[in-house]
Design an enzyme around this catalytic site. Structure first.
Site: not given
Ligand code: ATP
Ligand code: MG
Length: 147
Positions: A51, A117, A128
């Site tokens: 991440y 995810h 990934e």
């Molecule tokens: P992922 O990458 O896990 O598929 P996503 O692409 O929908 O999810 P991202 O913006 O990439 O969302 O965020 C990665 C992960 O970080 C999210 O899936 C969630 O677990 C966490 N996350 C995202 N936004 C927040 C937030 N505001 N507070 C806490 N955790 C968050």
């Molecule tokens: Mg994401």
């Protein structure tokens, strides 16, 4: 539409709740092919690296803590338009806003503990997949994709 590969994780909250099997059943019912799968415990380094794009975000430390809180199931999925198809099956990031019938709506809890995810683009999918799997661990059941 082109055949694509995407990378998926069944996150620690879903594994802990014993809904990994239900999530795998939905993947199979969707027509996406599971090319690779393993259950693993992410290290702190592993979660931080995965991440890394979010390392400046205020939720980064919590996210790393969550992703290392228990085992995950890592998957390579393949199918027509697999990247969008898998993200549509997951639903929006925030489980509280995700409609019923989506994985996050049915199995997630909130914006962080959201069950699954999925890669967001072909280049991130490639990165990934290679972060978690060697080429020899991926069962290519369909024709090889162009490089
Ligand atoms: P992922 O990458 O896990 O598929 P996503 O692409 O929908 O999810 P991202 O913006 O990439 O969302 O965020 C990665 C992960 O970080 C999210 O899936 C969630 O677990 C966490 N996350 C995202 N936004 C927040 C937030 N505001 N507070 C806490 N955790 C968050
Ligand atoms: Mg994401």
């Amino acid at each position: 539409m082109a055949v694509e590969r995407t990378f998926a994780i069944i996150k620690p909250d879903a594994v802990k709740k014993k809904v990994a099997g239900q999530i795998l059943a939905r993947i199979e019912a969707s027509g996406l092919e599971i090319l690779a799968m393993k259950k693993i415990q992410l290290s702190e380094q592993g979660a931080k690296g995965f991440y890394a794009v979010h390392k400046a975000r205020p939720f980064f430390a919590d996210l790393v803590q969550f992703m290392t809180s228990g085992p995950v199931v890592a998957l390579v999925l393949e199918g027509e338009g697999a990247i969008k198809k898998w993200r549509d099956l997951m639903g929006p990031t925030n489980s509280q806003q995700a409609p019923k019938g989506t994985l996050r709506g049915d199995f997630g809890t909130d914006v962080e503990q959201n069950a699954t995810h999925g890669s967001d683009a072909p280049e991130t999918a490639r990165l990934e997949i290679s972060y978690f799997f060697n080429a020899s661990e991926i069962c290519a059941v369909t024709e090889a994709l162009p490089a």
